[in-house]
Motif scaffolding. Sequence first.
Motif, PDB file in Angstrom:
ATOM      1  N   ILE A 225       0.857  -1.180   0.000  1.00  0.00           N
ATOM      2  CA  ILE A 225       0.000   0.000   0.000  1.00  0.00           C
ATOM      3  C   ILE A 225       0.896   1.234   0.000  1.00  0.00           C
ATOM      4  O   ILE A 225       1.802   1.367   0.831  1.00  0.00           O
ATOM      5  CB  ILE A 225      -0.923   0.042   1.232  1.00  0.00           C
ATOM      6  CG1 ILE A 225      -1.902  -1.127   1.215  1.00  0.00           C
ATOM      7  CG2 ILE A 225      -1.696   1.361   1.282  1.00  0.00           C
ATOM      8  CD1 ILE A 225      -2.759  -1.216   2.463  1.00  0.00           C
ATOM      9  N   GLY A 226       0.644   2.123  -0.941  1.00  0.00           N
ATOM     10  CA  GLY A 226       1.306   3.420  -0.963  1.00  0.00           C
ATOM     11  C   GLY A 226       0.257   4.497  -0.752  1.00  0.00           C
ATOM     12  O   GLY A 226      -0.845   4.407  -1.307  1.00  0.00           O
ATOM     13  N   GLY A 227       0.561   5.497   0.067  1.00  0.00           N
ATOM     14  CA  GLY A 227      -0.442   6.507   0.365  1.00  0.00           C
ATOM     15  C   GLY A 227       0.117   7.906   0.421  1.00  0.00           C
ATOM     16  O   GLY A 227       1.306   8.118   0.684  1.00  0.00           O
ATOM     17  N   ILE A 228      -0.752   8.879   0.159  1.00  0.00           N
ATOM     18  CA  ILE A 228      -0.418  10.299   0.266  1.00  0.00           C
ATOM     19  C   ILE A 228      -1.257  10.893   1.395  1.00  0.00           C
ATOM     20  O   ILE A 228      -2.486  10.735   1.408  1.00  0.00           O
ATOM     21  CB  ILE A 228      -0.718  11.052  -1.046  1.00  0.00           C
ATOM     22  CG1 ILE A 228       0.105  10.465  -2.201  1.00  0.00           C
ATOM     23  CG2 ILE A 228      -0.419  12.547  -0.892  1.00  0.00           C
ATOM     24  CD1 ILE A 228      -0.242  11.059  -3.552  1.00  0.00           C
ATOM     25  N   GLN A 229      -0.613  11.553   2.338  1.00  0.00           N
ATOM     26  CA  GLN A 229      -1.332  12.121   3.474  1.00  0.00           C
ATOM     27  C   GLN A 229      -2.229  13.271   3.027  1.00  0.00           C
ATOM     28  O   GLN A 229      -1.780  14.216   2.383  1.00  0.00           O
ATOM     29  CB  GLN A 229      -0.331  12.619   4.521  1.00  0.00           C
ATOM     30  CG  GLN A 229      -0.977  13.214   5.754  1.00  0.00           C
ATOM     31  CD  GLN A 229       0.039  13.719   6.760  1.00  0.00           C
ATOM     32  OE1 GLN A 229       0.331  13.064   7.755  1.00  0.00           O
ATOM     33  NE2 GLN A 229       0.613  14.889   6.475  1.00  0.00           N
ATOM     34  N   MET A 230      -3.521  13.181   3.387  1.00  0.00           N
ATOM     35  CA  MET A 230      -4.470  14.240   3.069  1.00  0.00           C
ATOM     36  C   MET A 230      -4.600  15.243   4.218  1.00  0.00           C
ATOM     37  O   MET A 230      -4.804  16.439   3.983  1.00  0.00           O
ATOM     38  CB  MET A 230      -5.839  13.624   2.771  1.00  0.00           C
ATOM     39  CG  MET A 230      -5.826  12.548   1.701  1.00  0.00           C
ATOM     40  SD  MET A 230      -5.383  13.192   0.086  1.00  0.00           S
ATOM     41  CE  MET A 230      -6.813  14.187  -0.295  1.00  0.00           C
ATOM     42  N   SER A 231      -4.505  14.743   5.454  1.00  0.00           N
ATOM     43  CA  SER A 231      -4.628  15.636   6.603  1.00  0.00           C
ATOM     44  C   SER A 231      -4.048  14.966   7.839  1.00  0.00           C
ATOM     45  O   SER A 231      -3.895  13.740   7.884  1.00  0.00           O
ATOM     46  CB  SER A 231      -6.097  16.002   6.860  1.00  0.00           C
ATOM     47  OG  SER A 231      -6.837  14.868   7.276  1.00  0.00           O
ATOM     48  N   ASN A 232      -3.723  15.785   8.836  1.00  0.00           N
ATOM     49  CA  ASN A 232      -3.319  15.275  10.146  1.00  0.00           C
ATOM     50  C   ASN A 232      -3.739  16.288  11.209  1.00  0.00           C
ATOM     51  O   ASN A 232      -3.809  17.488  10.938  1.00  0.00           O
ATOM     52  CB  ASN A 232      -1.816  14.985  10.207  1.00  0.00           C
ATOM     53  CG  ASN A 232      -0.972  16.239  10.136  1.00  0.00           C
ATOM     54  OD1 ASN A 232      -0.987  17.084  11.037  1.00  0.00           O
ATOM     55  ND2 ASN A 232      -0.203  16.385   9.040  1.00  0.00           N
ATOM     56  N   ARG A 233      -4.032  15.774  12.400  1.00  0.00           N
ATOM     57  CA  ARG A 233      -4.393  16.670  13.495  1.00  0.00           C
ATOM     58  C   ARG A 233      -4.273  15.941  14.829  1.00  0.00           C
ATOM     59  O   ARG A 233      -4.426  14.725  14.907  1.00  0.00           O
ATOM     60  CB  ARG A 233      -5.818  17.207  13.339  1.00  0.00           C
ATOM     61  CG  ARG A 233      -6.899  16.143  13.442  1.00  0.00           C
ATOM     62  CD  ARG A 233      -8.282  16.773  13.474  1.00  0.00           C
ATOM     63  NE  ARG A 233      -9.335  15.789  13.400  1.00  0.00           N
ATOM     64  CZ  ARG A 233      -9.778  15.072  14.426  1.00  0.00           C
ATOM     65  NH1 ARG A 233      -9.215  15.237  15.627  1.00  0.00           N
ATOM     66  NH2 ARG A 233     -10.764  14.210  14.291  1.00  0.00           N
ATOM     67  N   THR A 234      -3.994  16.713  15.880  1.00  0.00           N
ATOM     68  CA  THR A 234      -4.063  16.187  17.235  1.00  0.00           C
ATOM     69  C   THR A 234      -5.348  16.692  17.871  1.00  0.00           C
ATOM     70  O   THR A 234      -5.861  17.767  17.508  1.00  0.00           O
ATOM     71  CB  THR A 234      -2.857  16.633  18.079  1.00  0.00           C
ATOM     72  OG1 THR A 234      -2.773  18.055  18.068  1.00  0.00           O
ATOM     73  CG2 THR A 234      -1.574  16.025  17.547  1.00  0.00           C
ATOM     74  N   SER A 235      -5.855  15.928  18.827  1.00  0.00           N
ATOM     75  CA  SER A 235      -7.100  16.285  19.487  1.00  0.00           C
ATOM     76  C   SER A 235      -6.992  15.947  20.975  1.00  0.00           C
ATOM     77  O   SER A 235      -6.673  14.806  21.330  1.00  0.00           O
ATOM     78  CB  SER A 235      -8.268  15.523  18.863  1.00  0.00           C
ATOM     79  OG  SER A 235      -9.476  15.781  19.544  1.00  0.00           O
ATOM     80  N   ILE A 236      -7.220  16.937  21.838  1.00  0.00           N
ATOM     81  CA  ILE A 236      -7.179  16.748  23.284  1.00  0.00           C
ATOM     82  C   ILE A 236      -8.552  17.087  23.867  1.00  0.00           C
ATOM     83  O   ILE A 236      -9.067  18.196  23.656  1.00  0.00           O
ATOM     84  CB  ILE A 236      -6.113  17.645  23.950  1.00  0.00           C
ATOM     85  CG1 ILE A 236      -4.724  17.385  23.357  1.00  0.00           C
ATOM     86  CG2 ILE A 236      -6.090  17.410  25.458  1.00  0.00           C
ATOM     87  CD1 ILE A 236      -3.662  18.345  23.873  1.00  0.00           C
TER      88      ILE A 236
END
Length: 235
Positions: free
Chosen positions: A152-163
């Motif tokens: 599997i090869g992938g391209i990151q669309m988004s990232n986030r942290t949540s507290i």
Amino acid sequence: MKNLLLAALFFSCLSVFAQEEEQTEKKPRTQENEAKDRLVLGFSFDNWLHDVDSLTTKWNSFGFHAYFMYDIPLGKSRFSAAPGFGFSGSWVKNNSALDDSNDSIGTFFTPLSIDYKRNSLARVFFDVPVELRYRSKPNPKNKSFKMAAGVIGGIQMSNRTSIKSNDPAISPSGDTKIFRTHRYGDLMKFRFGPTFRVGYGAFNLFFYYSVTNMFAKDEGPIVRPFSAGISINGL
């Protein structure tokens, strides 16, 4: 006359046998009707392999993927190749915040010093999976043993942290609030790794391991994401 009757009886029997054989041959073979596993939905336990002593992850982290695969039979064998595309998401709950305030040393994990109910890092990818598949001959219920290996090869669309926390240090009112931070630039924008799937009928177990680090080169610690779970395959 007796000979004619015997001959007629003989040819009648041959005709019956021939018709039965023809009907048997015309019966649709179950393998022609079996699902080609074009739609693959996966639900997984996601986590990280890492060398950060202060970082701990939670057992209830999870992931999801939805892929459309195009099954290409390899000759008359039970093997096929299957390229595809789709989306995946990973939510790993942990005890740390991502600190990217110092550009000279990149991003690192800092254990949270506040009381919190939940803390996670979420990433979403556009993926291109490719599989080499094997399916055994289906049984009368059109179910078969299945096994697949691929990448599997992938391209990151988004990232986030949540507290999620009601600690007075970040929520003076004491109300439970969710604080999110988006777009950490030091996280690797690509992922790549092997995947394996095995099962029976529509339900399979699968495993994926990222050979690429979660962070860009020299921009963070060594963290290797992995996923293990159940996929539901159809169509």
